[in-house]
Design a protein around this motif. Structure first.
Motif, mmCIF file in Angstrom:
data_model
loop_
_atom_site.group_PDB
_atom_site.id
_atom_site.type_symbol
_atom_site.label_atom_id
_atom_site.label_comp_id
_atom_site.label_asym_id
_atom_site.label_seq_id
_atom_site.Cartn_x
_atom_site.Cartn_y
_atom_site.Cartn_z
ATOM 1 N N VAL A 138 2.615 -2.327 2.430
ATOM 2 C CA VAL A 138 2.481 -0.916 2.060
ATOM 3 C C VAL A 138 1.663 -0.227 3.138
ATOM 4 N N LYS A 139 2.295 0.666 3.881
ATOM 5 C CA LYS A 139 1.639 1.299 5.024
ATOM 6 C C LYS A 139 1.071 2.665 4.681
ATOM 7 N N ASP A 140 1.783 3.409 3.838
ATOM 8 C CA ASP A 140 1.308 4.752 3.500
ATOM 9 C C ASP A 140 1.809 5.135 2.113
ATOM 10 N N ILE A 141 0.920 5.749 1.329
ATOM 11 C CA ILE A 141 1.265 6.215 -0.018
ATOM 12 C C ILE A 141 1.008 7.708 -0.088
ATOM 13 N N GLN A 142 2.020 8.456 -0.443
ATOM 14 C CA GLN A 142 1.868 9.896 -0.608
ATOM 15 C C GLN A 142 1.770 10.208 -2.103
ATOM 16 N N ARG A 143 0.700 10.937 -2.468
ATOM 17 C CA ARG A 143 0.462 11.255 -3.874
ATOM 18 C C ARG A 143 0.467 12.754 -4.093
ATOM 19 N N ASP A 144 0.801 13.150 -5.309
ATOM 20 C CA ASP A 144 0.691 14.552 -5.697
ATOM 21 C C ASP A 144 -0.791 14.913 -5.699
ATOM 22 N N PRO A 145 -1.204 15.978 -4.985
ATOM 23 C CA PRO A 145 -2.632 16.295 -4.875
ATOM 24 C C PRO A 145 -3.297 16.654 -6.198
ATOM 25 N N VAL A 146 -2.517 17.072 -7.182
ATOM 26 C CA VAL A 146 -3.084 17.454 -8.480
ATOM 27 C C VAL A 146 -2.945 16.316 -9.492
ATOM 28 N N LYS A 147 -1.720 15.844 -9.689
ATOM 29 C CA LYS A 147 -1.465 14.816 -10.703
ATOM 30 C C LYS A 147 -1.808 13.416 -10.216
ATOM 31 N N VAL A 163 0.059 11.293 -8.941
ATOM 32 C CA VAL A 163 1.148 10.333 -9.112
ATOM 33 C C VAL A 163 1.743 10.036 -7.735
ATOM 34 N N ILE A 164 2.312 8.831 -7.572
ATOM 35 C CA ILE A 164 2.895 8.442 -6.291
ATOM 36 C C ILE A 164 4.222 9.171 -6.098
ATOM 37 N N GLU A 165 4.349 9.865 -4.957
ATOM 38 C CA GLU A 165 5.568 10.610 -4.657
ATOM 39 C C GLU A 165 6.478 9.880 -3.676
ATOM 40 N N HIS A 166 5.866 9.102 -2.771
ATOM 41 C CA HIS A 166 6.671 8.414 -1.760
ATOM 42 C C HIS A 166 5.832 7.302 -1.139
ATOM 43 N N ILE A 167 6.496 6.238 -0.713
ATOM 44 C CA ILE A 167 5.798 5.111 -0.087
ATOM 45 C C ILE A 167 6.512 4.717 1.199
ATOM 46 N N ASP A 168 5.736 4.483 2.248
ATOM 47 C CA ASP A 168 6.257 3.917 3.490
ATOM 48 C C ASP A 168 5.918 2.433 3.515
ATOM 49 N N LEU A 169 6.921 1.613 3.772
ATOM 50 C CA LEU A 169 6.747 0.159 3.847
ATOM 51 C C LEU A 169 7.131 -0.320 5.235
ATOM 52 N N ILE A 170 6.369 -1.270 5.772
ATOM 53 C CA ILE A 170 6.681 -1.809 7.086
ATOM 54 C C ILE A 170 7.056 -3.292 6.955
ATOM 55 N N VAL A 171 8.146 -3.668 7.597
ATOM 56 C CA VAL A 171 8.639 -5.042 7.542
ATOM 57 C C VAL A 171 7.631 -5.994 8.185
ATOM 58 N N VAL A 172 7.315 -7.090 7.494
ATOM 59 C CA VAL A 172 6.441 -8.123 8.065
ATOM 60 C C VAL A 172 7.090 -9.488 7.851
ATOM 61 N N ARG A 173 6.592 -10.459 8.615
ATOM 62 C CA ARG A 173 7.126 -11.814 8.508
ATOM 63 C C ARG A 173 6.001 -12.801 8.283
ATOM 64 N N GLN A 174 6.320 -13.905 7.673
ATOM 65 C CA GLN A 174 5.347 -14.952 7.395
ATOM 66 C C GLN A 174 4.655 -15.377 8.688
ATOM 67 N N GLY A 175 3.302 -15.342 8.682
ATOM 68 C CA GLY A 175 2.531 -15.753 9.845
ATOM 69 C C GLY A 175 2.314 -14.661 10.869
ATOM 70 N N GLU A 176 3.005 -13.543 10.721
ATOM 71 C CA GLU A 176 2.851 -12.426 11.658
ATOM 72 C C GLU A 176 1.499 -11.747 11.450
ATOM 73 N N LYS A 177 0.901 -11.254 12.539
ATOM 74 C CA LYS A 177 -0.364 -10.539 12.444
ATOM 75 C C LYS A 177 -0.127 -9.036 12.463
ATOM 76 N N VAL A 178 -0.912 -8.338 11.635
ATOM 77 C CA VAL A 178 -0.797 -6.881 11.545
ATOM 78 C C VAL A 178 -2.191 -6.279 11.659
#
Length: 211
Positions: free
Chosen positions: A74-83, A85-100
């Motif tokens: 989970v790289k970025d979570i966009q939320r409604d500034p008032v409520k 609630v989660i509006e959108h999520i950016d996910l980045i592909v990772v692999r076993q053993g990979e460093k981030v």
């Protein structure tokens, strides 16, 4: 990795604000997966399960994309500034053993010396870690630290396998003795001295009149 971090997701073919609103109305969350040179993939995540997983910073999720398994951070979570609630999520592909590279929260433990306070200057530190072994936080003990003590990023005890990305000299926190605000007292003293001086002048004038 825990099965609790596995989500069944659907490939999304409709886009735009209207489509996103419909997705959220069905207790789902629009998201996009990218990384490793692949084309961005638009998906729909289950709302409640995703919300539970993303309570933890830097969550790594096993995505079941219509039968195909993919690890994603989970790289970025966009939320409604008032409520909120989660509006959108950016996910980045990772692999076993990979460093981030991720930002890991700083957690303070203990109490500094009596009469002192600590001020946190850095709430999270940037680390390079294995994607599947991202620490929940970096613990900083301030137990017994005296006035003037400072903790920099270089002083942090990092989890096994992690390396520091933040500048080593970055200040994490400092310890000090609270300073009293003497401004009010100083103003009161000045007013008192001015009043006393004015009183002396009045007394002299009175004496001169009586003569």
């Amino acid at each position: 990795m825990s099965d609790d971090n596995t989500l069944s997701v659907l490939v999304r073919t409709s886009f735009g604000k209207g489509a996103a609103r419909k997705i959220r109305a069905n207790d789902q969350i629009p998201a996009v997966i990218y990384g490793h040179g692949t084309d961005p993939q638009h998906v729909t995540l289950p709302g409640h399960e995703t919300m539970l997983i993303t309570r933890r910073a830097n969550a790594v999720i096993t995505l079941d994309i219509e039968g195909t398994t993919q690890l994603a951070l989970v790289k970025d979570i966009q939320r409604d500034p008032v409520k909120q609630v989660i509006e959108h999520i950016d996910l980045i592909v990772v692999r076993q053993g990979e460093k981030v590279t991720v930002e890991v929260p700083v957690h303070i433990e203990g109490e500094s010396a009596p009469g002192t306070i600590h001020v946190v200057e850095l709430n999270a530190v940037e680390l390079e870690v294995e994607a599947t072994h991202i620490p929940q936080n970096v613990v900083v003990s301030i137990e017994g630290l005296e006035d003037g003590a400072q903790v920099t990023a270089a002083d942090l005890v990092l989890p096994k396998g992690a390396s520091l990305v933040s500048e080593p000299e970055t200040l994490v926190l400092n310890v000090s003795v609270p300073q009293l605000d003497l401004t009010t007292d100083a103003v009161s003293d000045e007013d008192g001295e001015a009043a006393a001086a004015e009183g002396d002048v009045d007394s002299i004038e009175d004496e001169e009149r009586s003569e």
